[in-house]
Design an enzyme around this catalytic site. Structure first.
Site, mmCIF file in Angstrom:
data_model
loop_
_atom_site.group_PDB
_atom_site.id
_atom_site.type_symbol
_atom_site.label_atom_id
_atom_site.label_comp_id
_atom_site.label_asym_id
_atom_site.label_seq_id
_atom_site.Cartn_x
_atom_site.Cartn_y
_atom_site.Cartn_z
ATOM 1 N N VAL A 86 0.846 -1.192 0.000
ATOM 2 C CA VAL A 86 0.000 0.000 0.000
ATOM 3 C C VAL A 86 0.883 1.244 0.000
ATOM 4 O O VAL A 86 1.702 1.451 0.905
ATOM 5 C CB VAL A 86 -0.946 0.014 1.216
ATOM 6 C CG1 VAL A 86 -1.806 1.284 1.205
ATOM 7 C CG2 VAL A 86 -1.826 -1.231 1.219
ATOM 8 N N LYS A 87 0.704 2.066 -1.015
ATOM 9 C CA LYS A 87 1.532 3.260 -1.206
ATOM 10 C C LYS A 87 0.782 4.478 -0.673
ATOM 11 O O LYS A 87 -0.333 4.782 -1.105
ATOM 12 C CB LYS A 87 1.848 3.424 -2.691
ATOM 13 C CG LYS A 87 3.006 4.346 -3.025
ATOM 14 C CD LYS A 87 3.291 4.251 -4.522
ATOM 15 C CE LYS A 87 4.465 5.122 -4.935
ATOM 16 N NZ LYS A 87 4.660 5.074 -6.407
ATOM 17 N N LEU A 88 1.400 5.178 0.272
ATOM 18 C CA LEU A 88 0.763 6.278 1.000
ATOM 19 C C LEU A 88 1.576 7.555 0.861
ATOM 20 O O LEU A 88 2.813 7.514 0.889
ATOM 21 C CB LEU A 88 0.660 5.930 2.489
ATOM 22 C CG LEU A 88 -0.065 4.634 2.853
ATOM 23 C CD1 LEU A 88 0.334 4.183 4.258
ATOM 24 C CD2 LEU A 88 -1.568 4.831 2.756
#
Length: 218
Positions: A86-88
Site C-alpha cells: 500500500v503506497k501512502l
C-alpha cells in the site's frame, strides 16, 4: 540492491522480468493514465495483471488524502493480491495510516519524501519502504543523492528496518550512485536498468571475438 521498475506498461515490466533481475514494481495514477488506464475497476484489474507478471512487491497507490479513506482504499488494495504494497503519501494522515497498516502486518511504501525528517517519521511509523524522490530534487537544483546518504545514516544509527527505495531515478548513473550510497532499492524506467548493460568496450570486444571466429572458420 533490489531493482524495481517504475511503470504501468506491461511490455516494459515483462522485458525487465525476462532479464532475471527484477524484484518489484512501483506505479502511480500518473503512470496508469500514461498507459490510458482510467477508472477504478480498470486500475484494479491492471494491478492484478502486474502481480501476475512479477514475483516481487507491487506498490499500489491510494488516492484518498484522509485517514479513513486511506485505510479503506489500502485494505481493499491489499486484499487484491499478497504482493501488493500500500503506497501512502507522506502527510500527517498518511503517517497515521502507515502505522495502522504496519500494526496489521500490511506492507507500506511511504511516497513523496523530500527530506530526512520525513523519512524518519515514516520509519517511526513502521513503513516497509520509504521513497525519496531524487530526480525531482535534482530538478530544483537540490542534491537528491545527498538525501539518500542522510536517510541511510539515520536508519543505520537507530537500526530502522524501513528500506530506502530511491524513486524518481532518471538514468543509469542514478542507479550506480544509489548503490554506492547503500540504497536498499531503486525504482526507475526500463532504460535506467538496461543502461547498465552498455559499455563501448564490451561492444568492441564482442565484435572482435566474432570477427576472429569467423576468420578462423571461413
Amino acid at each position: 540492491m533490489k531493482f524495481f521498475i517504475d511503470t504501468a506498461n506491461l511490455d516494459d515490466i515483462a522485458e525487465a522480468q525476462a532479464l532475471g533481475v527484477l524484484d518489484g514494481v512501483t506505479t502511480n495514477p500518473s503512470l496508469m493514465a500514461k498507459e490510458g488506464i482510467t477508472g477504478a475497476d480498470n486500475i484494479l484489474a491492471h494491478y492484478q495483471k502486474i502481480c501476475d507478471l512479477v514475483d516481487g512487491d507491487v506498490s499500489a497507490e491510494v488516492i484518498s488524502t484522509d485517514f479513513e479513506g486511506m485505510v479503506d482504499e489500502g485494505e481493499m488494495l491489499a486484499s487484491l493480491h499478497p504482493q501488493i504494497v500500500v503506497k501512502l503519501p507522506l502527510i500527517a494522515d498518511g503517517i497515521k495510516a502507515c502505522k495502522y497498516f504496519s500494526d496489521k502486518g500490511i506492507k507500506t511504501n511511504v511516497t513523496l519524501v523530500f527530506s530526512a525528517g520525513q523519512a524518519l517519521l515514516a520509519a517511526k511509523a513502521g513503513a516497509t519502504y520509504v521513497s525519496p524522490f531524487i530526480g525531482r530534487l535534482d530538478d530544483i537544483s537540490t542534491d537528491g543523492l545527498n538525501l539518500i546518504a542522510e536517510i541511510r545514516q539515520i536508519y543505520d544509527n537507530y537500526g530502522f528496518e524501513t528500506q530506502i527505495l530511491a524513486a524518481s531515478v532518471r538514468h543509469t548513473m542514478h542507479v550506480i550512485d544509489c548503490a554506492k550510497l547503500g540504497s536498499d532499492v531503486m525504482t526507475g524506467p526500463l532504460s535506467s536498468i538496461k543502461g547498465l548493460l552498455k559499455h563501448p568496450l564490451t561492444d568492441i570486444g564482442l565484435a572482435k571475438f566474432l570477427a576472429d571466429y569467423k576468420k578462423g572458420n571461413s
